[in-house]
Design an enzyme around this catalytic site. Structure first.
Site, PDB file in Angstrom:
ATOM      1  N   GLU A  70       0.834  -1.222  -0.122  1.00 46.96           N
ATOM      2  CA  GLU A  70      -0.033  -0.011  -0.170  1.00 46.96           C
ATOM      3  C   GLU A  70       0.819   1.200  -0.057  1.00 46.96           C
ATOM      4  O   GLU A  70       0.596   2.191  -0.939  1.00 46.96           O
ATOM      5  CB  GLU A  70      -0.976  -0.028   1.152  1.00 46.96           C
ATOM      6  CG  GLU A  70      -1.765   1.314   1.193  1.00 46.96           C
ATOM      7  CD  GLU A  70      -2.718   1.428   2.615  1.00 46.96           C
ATOM      8  OE1 GLU A  70      -2.798   0.528   3.501  1.00 46.96           O
ATOM      9  OE2 GLU A  70      -3.507   2.424   2.136  1.00 46.96           O
ATOM     10  N   ASP A  91      -0.471  -4.824   3.526  1.00 47.53           N
ATOM     11  CA  ASP A  91      -1.032  -3.705   4.069  1.00 47.53           C
ATOM     12  C   ASP A  91      -0.079  -3.610   5.342  1.00 47.53           C
ATOM     13  O   ASP A  91      -0.415  -4.310   6.397  1.00 47.53           O
ATOM     14  CB  ASP A  91      -2.528  -3.764   4.358  1.00 47.53           C
ATOM     15  CG  ASP A  91      -2.949  -2.465   4.581  1.00 47.53           C
ATOM     16  OD1 ASP A  91      -2.380  -1.535   4.979  1.00 47.53           O
ATOM     17  OD2 ASP A  91      -4.156  -2.369   4.506  1.00 47.53           O
ATOM     18  N   ASP A  94      -3.406  -1.804   8.746  1.00 47.43           N
ATOM     19  CA  ASP A  94      -4.835  -1.851   8.467  1.00 47.43           C
ATOM     20  C   ASP A  94      -5.358  -1.619   9.665  1.00 47.43           C
ATOM     21  O   ASP A  94      -5.525  -2.197  10.686  1.00 47.43           O
ATOM     22  CB  ASP A  94      -5.290  -3.291   7.918  1.00 47.43           C
ATOM     23  CG  ASP A  94      -6.443  -3.158   7.245  1.00 47.43           C
ATOM     24  OD1 ASP A  94      -6.730  -2.423   6.254  1.00 47.43           O
ATOM     25  OD2 ASP A  94      -7.577  -3.942   7.906  1.00 47.43           O
ATOM     26  N   THR A  96      -5.253   2.256  10.200  1.00 48.40           N
ATOM     27  CA  THR A  96      -4.506   3.410  10.680  1.00 48.40           C
ATOM     28  C   THR A  96      -5.238   4.357  11.496  1.00 48.40           C
ATOM     29  O   THR A  96      -4.498   5.162  12.390  1.00 48.40           O
ATOM     30  CB  THR A  96      -3.954   3.978   9.390  1.00 48.40           C
ATOM     31  OG1 THR A  96      -3.080   3.060   8.618  1.00 48.40           O
ATOM     32  CG2 THR A  96      -3.031   5.275   9.491  1.00 48.40           C
ATOM     33  N   ASP A 217      -6.048  -4.756   1.620  1.00 45.09           N
ATOM     34  CA  ASP A 217      -6.742  -4.858   2.538  1.00 45.09           C
ATOM     35  C   ASP A 217      -7.479  -6.140   2.859  1.00 45.09           C
ATOM     36  O   ASP A 217      -7.878  -6.614   3.839  1.00 45.09           O
ATOM     37  CB  ASP A 217      -8.365  -3.863   2.504  1.00 45.09           C
ATOM     38  CG  ASP A 217      -7.784  -2.394   2.458  1.00 45.09           C
ATOM     39  OD1 ASP A 217      -7.211  -2.013   3.143  1.00 45.09           O
ATOM     40  OD2 ASP A 217      -8.394  -1.519   1.461  1.00 45.09           O
TER      41      ASP A 217
HETATM   42  C1  IPD Z   1      -8.881   0.812   6.100  1.00 44.65           C
HETATM   43  C2  IPD Z   1      -9.426  -0.098   6.912  1.00 44.65           C
HETATM   44  C3  IPD Z   1     -10.795   0.083   7.177  1.00 44.65           C
HETATM   45  C4  IPD Z   1     -11.675  -0.011   5.530  1.00 44.65           C
HETATM   46  C5  IPD Z   1     -11.234   1.145   4.886  1.00 44.65           C
HETATM   47  C6  IPD Z   1      -9.694   0.661   4.690  1.00 44.65           C
HETATM   48  P1  IPD Z   1      -6.186   1.632   6.030  1.00 44.65           P
HETATM   49  O1  IPD Z   1      -7.375   0.725   5.816  1.00 44.65           O
HETATM   50  O2  IPD Z   1      -9.409  -1.481   6.272  1.00 44.65           O
HETATM   51  O3  IPD Z   1     -11.648  -0.563   7.832  1.00 44.65           O
HETATM   52  O4  IPD Z   1     -13.177   0.562   6.027  1.00 44.65           O
HETATM   53  O5  IPD Z   1     -11.781   0.904   3.569  1.00 44.65           O
HETATM   54  O6  IPD Z   1      -8.921   1.565   3.715  1.00 44.65           O
HETATM   55  O7  IPD Z   1      -6.289   2.821   5.645  1.00 44.65           O
HETATM   56  O8  IPD Z   1      -6.478   1.867   7.563  1.00 44.65           O
HETATM   57  O9  IPD Z   1      -5.088   0.665   5.804  1.00 44.65           O
HETATM   58 CA    CA Z   2      -6.075  -1.194   4.914  1.00 45.32          CA
HETATM   59 CA    CA Z   3      -2.867   0.701   5.437  1.00 49.88          CA
END
Ligand code: IPD
Ligand code: CA
Ligand code: CA
Length: 270
Positions: A70, A91, A94, A96, A217
């Protein structure tokens, strides 16, 4: 299961455990800084540090493998998925937003693909002390304990998880779907980590998960859910943006008995 698969799984677990330690330490000592990608998407210096740690580890051990990560290679050319070159999909953090706000629902996710096959997935949640993994055809596990999806059969008792995109303009149809689900299912959760949502379906703590997400993800969690007996499919037509096996657009994962009913509910107005 081959010797290669087992070696790759042990390697991925070691990386994921060490990545978890980096996250724990950064939060314990408040050593991370916040930034924004594309103006609206939170990223921390720990996302970058974990990304670098994992990618360097893979490059050192398997220089001929490809990496879709990512933070450092989100636009990698995925033509490797049309060959037999192993592709790692990463990722680094996951969840953040959870990480930056001091929540525990945070994970590192590492998936490995060859061609159109999911080979392995590891999702380590260091603040929860849980490491999930699966190897194609060998089942799914959490801290060594085998996982199985819940026996949920009816929408009215189903606990459903989803997530919301960072882009506010994309929210309306999702909110409308959530409203429909709230009327027909037991309840909805927004836990903030897609990788863990998939693992929690695998563990029987959730009955359904649906969301449009990116390959990193879902790369590991989709296999973990599948190996625990979940049905993995889509509520939106396939796009050509990503190869199908790593496509997270319109992802729908549930117990086998719920799948057709939840698909109909997500897609139609009842
Ligand atoms: C997010 C998380 C979140 C989901 C978002 C993702 P990130 O990933 O998985 O639960 O709802 O669509 O983008 O940005 O924390 O790696
Ligand atoms: Ca993610
Ligand atoms: Ca991430």
């Amino acid at each position: 299961m081959s010797n290669n698969d087992i070696e790759w799984l042990e390697f991925a677990k070691t990386l994921a455990m060490k990545a978890g330690e980096i996250m724990l330490e950064a939060r314990e000592n408040s050593t991370f800084v916040r930034d924004y990608k594309m103006d609206h998407e939170l990223v921390t210096s720990t996302d970058i540090a974990v990304d670098q740690f994992i990618c360097r580890g893979i490059i050192a051990r398997y220089p001929s493998h490809a990496i879709l990560s990512e933070e450092s290679s989100p636009h990698m050319d995925l033509s490797a998925l049309a060959t037999d070159v192993p592709v790692w999909v990463i990722d680094p953090i996951d969840g953040t937003v959870n990480f930056a706000h001091g929540h525990h629902h945070v994970a590192v996710s590492i998936g490995l693909y060859i061609g159109d096959k999911r080979i392995l997935g590891v999702v380590n949640a260091p603040f929860l002390g849980e490491c999930f993994w699966a190897l194609k055809g060998s089942g799914a596990f959490c801290n060594g304990k085998r996982l199985a999806v819940s026996g949920a059969q009816e929408l009215r008792s189903a606990l459903v998880a989803t997530g919301f995109p960072y882009q506010k303009t994309a929210l309306a149809p999702i909110v409308e779907r959530v409203s429909r689900i709230l009327h027909h299912c037991q309840d909805v959760r927004r836990n903030g980590s897609a990788a863990l949502d998939l693992c929690w379906v695998a563990a029987g703590r959730l009955d359904v998960y649906f969301e449009s997400v990116k390959p990193w993800d879902m790369a590991a969690g989709a296999l973990i859910a599948e190996e625990a007996g979940a049905t993995v499919g889509y509520y939106l037509p396939q796009t050509l943006v990503w190869p199908e096996v790593v496509n997270g657009e319109g992802l729908l994962v549930s117990t086998p008995d719920l799948y057709d009913d939840i698909l109909a509910l997500v897609n139609t107005t009842i």
